[in-house]
Write a protein that holds these residues in place. Structure first.
Motif, short mmCIF file in Angstrom:
data_model
loop_
_atom_site.label_atom_id
_atom_site.label_comp_id
_atom_site.label_asym_id
_atom_site.label_seq_id
_atom_site.Cartn_x
_atom_site.Cartn_y
_atom_site.Cartn_z
N GLY A 195 -35.07 34.62 6.48
CA GLY A 195 -34.24 34.90 7.64
C GLY A 195 -33.13 33.90 7.79
N GLY A 196 -32.59 33.88 8.99
CA GLY A 196 -31.51 32.96 9.26
C GLY A 196 -30.96 33.10 10.65
N VAL A 197 -29.95 32.29 10.91
CA VAL A 197 -29.28 32.29 12.20
C VAL A 197 -27.94 31.58 12.03
CG1 VAL A 197 -30.30 30.09 12.96
CG2 VAL A 197 -29.58 31.79 14.67
N GLU A 198 -26.96 31.98 12.82
CA GLU A 198 -25.68 31.27 12.82
C GLU A 198 -25.62 30.38 14.04
OE1 GLU A 198 -21.63 32.91 11.52
OE2 GLU A 198 -21.50 32.89 13.72
N ILE A 199 -25.23 29.12 13.84
CA ILE A 199 -25.10 28.18 14.96
C ILE A 199 -23.70 27.59 14.98
CG2 ILE A 199 -27.56 27.59 14.87
CD1 ILE A 199 -26.72 24.88 13.61
N ASP A 200 -23.34 27.03 16.11
CA ASP A 200 -22.12 26.23 16.21
C ASP A 200 -22.58 24.78 16.19
OD1 ASP A 200 -19.90 24.70 17.04
OD2 ASP A 200 -19.10 26.40 18.18
N ARG A 201 -22.32 24.09 15.10
CA ARG A 201 -22.82 22.73 14.90
C ARG A 201 -22.42 21.78 16.02
NH1 ARG A 201 -18.58 19.80 13.15
NH2 ARG A 201 -16.90 20.93 12.13
N ARG A 202 -21.29 22.06 16.67
CA ARG A 202 -20.81 21.19 17.75
C ARG A 202 -21.75 21.20 18.95
NH1 ARG A 202 -15.01 23.83 18.06
NH2 ARG A 202 -16.47 25.56 18.21
N ASP A 203 -22.51 22.29 19.12
CA ASP A 203 -23.47 22.37 20.23
C ASP A 203 -24.54 21.30 20.12
OD1 ASP A 203 -22.09 24.56 21.21
OD2 ASP A 203 -23.53 26.04 20.45
N TRP A 204 -24.78 20.82 18.92
CA TRP A 204 -25.77 19.76 18.67
C TRP A 204 -25.10 18.42 18.39
CZ3 TRP A 204 -26.85 24.81 17.76
CH2 TRP A 204 -28.07 25.29 18.22
N GLY A 205 -23.81 18.30 18.65
CA GLY A 205 -23.11 17.03 18.44
C GLY A 205 -22.84 16.71 16.98
N VAL A 206 -22.87 17.74 16.13
CA VAL A 206 -22.65 17.52 14.69
C VAL A 206 -21.15 17.62 14.42
CG1 VAL A 206 -23.18 18.29 12.35
CG2 VAL A 206 -24.93 18.43 14.14
N LYS A 207 -20.49 16.45 14.50
CA LYS A 207 -19.06 16.36 14.23
C LYS A 207 -18.76 14.93 13.83
CE LYS A 207 -18.56 16.13 19.18
NZ LYS A 207 -18.37 16.92 20.33
N VAL A 231 -36.34 36.80 11.70
CA VAL A 231 -37.30 36.53 10.63
C VAL A 231 -37.85 37.84 10.10
CG1 VAL A 231 -39.48 35.39 10.05
CG2 VAL A 231 -37.92 34.32 11.70
N GLU A 232 -37.93 37.92 8.78
CA GLU A 232 -38.52 39.09 8.12
C GLU A 232 -39.72 38.65 7.31
OE1 GLU A 232 -37.50 42.46 4.73
OE2 GLU A 232 -35.90 41.14 5.43
N SER A 233 -40.83 39.32 7.50
CA SER A 233 -42.02 39.06 6.69
C SER A 233 -41.81 39.69 5.33
CB SER A 233 -43.26 39.66 7.35
OG SER A 233 -44.36 39.62 6.46
N THR A 234 -42.01 38.91 4.27
CA THR A 234 -41.87 39.44 2.91
C THR A 234 -43.23 39.72 2.29
OG1 THR A 234 -41.64 37.21 2.01
CG2 THR A 234 -39.60 38.40 2.55
N GLY A 235 -44.28 39.60 3.10
CA GLY A 235 -45.61 40.00 2.64
C GLY A 235 -46.57 38.85 2.44
#
Length: 181
Positions: free
Chosen positions: A144-156, A125-129
């Motif tokens: 900000g952001g993050v990369e996830i593997d959707r399969r870890d949450w059962g998203v298939k 996360v970056e504060s933009t002010g």
């Protein structure tokens, strides 16, 4: 509008300004370019502690049915098969730790729940002010952001869905939050 430069001046309870906040995603498709989309319905709150950022907290609830990539032939199966929105109407994130990296960057760790599966996740996360607007409200921004593997949450959808839709999904956000009076 006047900028706020002291972190201590930003302490307080905030709610997301949904009109100026975007929560989106990028996924790789087997044929063609990346698929971009976003969620249209969500709510959240932030408690900022400018003196001790580690005491700050974040809570977010996203209506899974509100997923939108502007392609009905894609969005309907994502809602029904991938996210199972009928049985899992919300995607939630609740912070468990906020760690300051430098003056504008943070690591926010929390529990992400999708399809009834909860797993820990750390967001960059970056504060933009922060600023005072003409009405006297204090607004803060983050991205900000993050990369996830959707399969870890059962998203298939089914065993062969990975042939067409990549399992890695980048979650991106730009947030505006207004301090409660």
């Amino acid at each position: 509008m006047s900028a706020i430069t002291e972190l201590s001046e930003l302490s307080g309870e905030y709610v997301l300004d949904t009109a100026r906040t975007r929560i989106g995603f990028v996924a790789r498709h087997a044929v063609g370019p990346q698929v971009r989309g976003h969620f249209e319905e969500f709510e959240g709150s932030v408690r900022l502690d400018g003196t001790d950022p580690g005491k700050s907290t974040v809570r977010l609830t996203i209506r899974s049915e509100s997923v939108q990539s502007h392609n009905k032939l894609r969005d309907d199966p994502v809602r029904a098969k991938f996210l199972d929105t009928r049985n899992h109407p919300d995607i939630t994130f609740t912070s468990t730790e906020v760690r300051r990296v430098d003056d504008t960057h943070y690591k926010v760790t929390g529990d992400l729940t999708i399809r009834g599966t909860t797993k820990p996740l750390t967001l960059d996360v970056e504060s933009t002010g922060g600023e005072n607007d003409p009405a006297g409200d204090v607004t803060v921004g983050f991205k900000g952001g993050v990369e996830i593997d959707r399969r870890d949450w059962g998203v298939k959808a089914n065993p062969v869905d990975t042939l067409f839709v990549g399992s890695r999904v980048t979650v991106e956000f730009e947030v505006a939050a207004v301090r409660r009076a």
